[in-house]
Design a protein around this motif. Structure first.
Motif, PDB file in Angstrom:
ATOM      1  N   ARG A 184       0.814  -1.224   0.000  1.00  0.00           N
ATOM      2  CA  ARG A 184       0.000   0.000   0.000  1.00  0.00           C
ATOM      3  C   ARG A 184       0.842   1.267   0.000  1.00  0.00           C
ATOM      4  NH1 ARG A 184      -2.735  -0.118   5.109  1.00  0.00           N
ATOM      5  NH2 ARG A 184      -1.340  -1.796   5.741  1.00  0.00           N
ATOM      6  N   GLN A 185       2.106   1.152  -0.368  1.00  0.00           N
ATOM      7  CA  GLN A 185       2.985   2.321  -0.397  1.00  0.00           C
ATOM      8  C   GLN A 185       2.358   3.430  -1.236  1.00  0.00           C
ATOM      9  OE1 GLN A 185       6.935   1.446  -1.736  1.00  0.00           O
ATOM     10  NE2 GLN A 185       7.484   3.595  -2.017  1.00  0.00           N
ATOM     11  N   ILE A 186       2.275   4.626  -0.673  1.00  0.00           N
ATOM     12  CA  ILE A 186       1.627   5.716  -1.384  1.00  0.00           C
ATOM     13  C   ILE A 186       2.609   6.416  -2.315  1.00  0.00           C
ATOM     14  CG2 ILE A 186      -0.075   6.073   0.435  1.00  0.00           C
ATOM     15  CD1 ILE A 186       1.515   8.527   1.308  1.00  0.00           C
ATOM     16  N   LEU A 187       2.039   7.126  -3.281  1.00  0.00           N
ATOM     17  CA  LEU A 187       2.808   7.967  -4.177  1.00  0.00           C
ATOM     18  C   LEU A 187       2.542   9.423  -3.809  1.00  0.00           C
ATOM     19  CD1 LEU A 187       1.901   5.857  -7.253  1.00  0.00           C
ATOM     20  CD2 LEU A 187       4.257   6.382  -6.664  1.00  0.00           C
ATOM     21  N   THR A 188       3.502  10.279  -4.027  1.00  0.00           N
ATOM     22  CA  THR A 188       3.320  11.682  -3.715  1.00  0.00           C
ATOM     23  C   THR A 188       2.635  12.401  -4.885  1.00  0.00           C
ATOM     24  OG1 THR A 188       5.439  12.374  -4.662  1.00  0.00           O
ATOM     25  CG2 THR A 188       5.435  11.627  -2.353  1.00  0.00           C
ATOM     26  N   GLU A 189       2.175  13.605  -4.612  1.00  0.00           N
ATOM     27  CA  GLU A 189       1.603  14.415  -5.687  1.00  0.00           C
ATOM     28  C   GLU A 189       2.647  14.668  -6.772  1.00  0.00           C
ATOM     29  OE1 GLU A 189      -0.242  17.935  -4.266  1.00  0.00           O
ATOM     30  OE2 GLU A 189      -1.670  16.879  -2.957  1.00  0.00           O
TER      31      GLU A 189
END
Length: 256
Positions: A184-189
């Motif tokens: 579930r690692q998020i990505l930045t804007e």
């Protein structure tokens, strides 16, 4: 099913060309606790794509379906799973493909677009909107539900739902529990702004997991949102309007 080996995993995949011609390739990346069959064959995506003249390709992500299982959380980062997808394209001698992912598969597709942009012609993010950036809620209870000895004792609603889904698909629940911890690692804007391929972001209007498709598309230079009316996270994947919109999208963005 065929198999290839990458990063110590034997990965299962299905590669089906259209009835006539070779067809532009579409690589399909399934969601958490699913498989190539549950996500793409059973809901009719292979038939839809083949009938429209496309070559449909889908793999079982590591830890899922017929692919090798691991109980090491470090094996399930989106970066690692994206490397499997890139390796499959190399294995098949495909330089560039349309890439479509659903839920976790959408996140993996985004990581693939960042790590190997030359391989990705277009993107479809299904079942995942702004959750790509701000997260998709607390999933620790789902890991606990997957490992519970007695499913009747599970009280968390989403945990019950995913445990039932995992049991229905006869998944390795211990592998899934490891996967959910790191996938579930998020990505930045800023990450999203660097994905320049034409992208369709499609999420059901009653989906309480994926988040707004409009908000995610607004972060990207070449993305379009699509609301799948009246569909939740589980039912949106096979929706007729979703399929129709994807075919329209591909028709407007043929491979070079």
């Amino acid at each position: 099913m065929q198999f290839f080996t990458h990063d110590g995993f034997d990965l299962a995949f299905l590669d089906r060309p259209p009835a006539r011609g070779k067809g532009d390739p579409v690589l399909l990346i399934h969601g958490f606790a699913s498989s190539h069959y549950v996500n793409w064959v059973s809901p009719g995506w292979f038939k839809t794509l083949n009938d429209a003249g496309y070559r449909a390709i889908a793999l079982d992500n590591r830890g899922h379906g017929a692919s090798t299982k691991s109980y090491d959380e470090d094996d399930y980062t989106p970066t690692a799973m994206a490397s499997d997808a890139a390796a499959l394209l190399d294995h098949l001698g495909i330089a560039k493909a349309h890439v479509m992912g659903y839920s976790m598969g959408a996140r993996v597709s985004a990581f693939l677009a960042l790590s190997d942009p030359q391989k990705v012609a277009t993107l479809v993010f299904g079942g995942l909107g702004i959750g790509m950036v701000d997260g998709v809620g607390d999933w620790d209870p789902i890991a606990a539900a997957l490992l519970a000895d007695d499913p009747a004792a599970i009280t968390h609603p989403r945990g019950r739902s995913f445990r039932a889904f995992a049991d229905q698909t006869r998944s390795d629940r211990r592998a899934l529990a490891a996967c959910i911890s790191t996938s579930r690692q998020i990505l930045t804007e800023e990450d999203m702004s660097r994905i320049t391929q034409p992208t369709l972001v499609a999420v059901g209007t009653t989906d309480d997991i994926g988040g707004s498709p409009e908000e995610l598309a607004a972060l990207m230079p070449n993305a379009t949102p699509f609301a799948i009316e009246g569909r939740d996270h589980m039912l949106a994947v096979g929706d007729r309007t979703f399929k129709k919109r994807v075919l329209e999208f591909y028709a407007g963005h043929p491979l070079d």
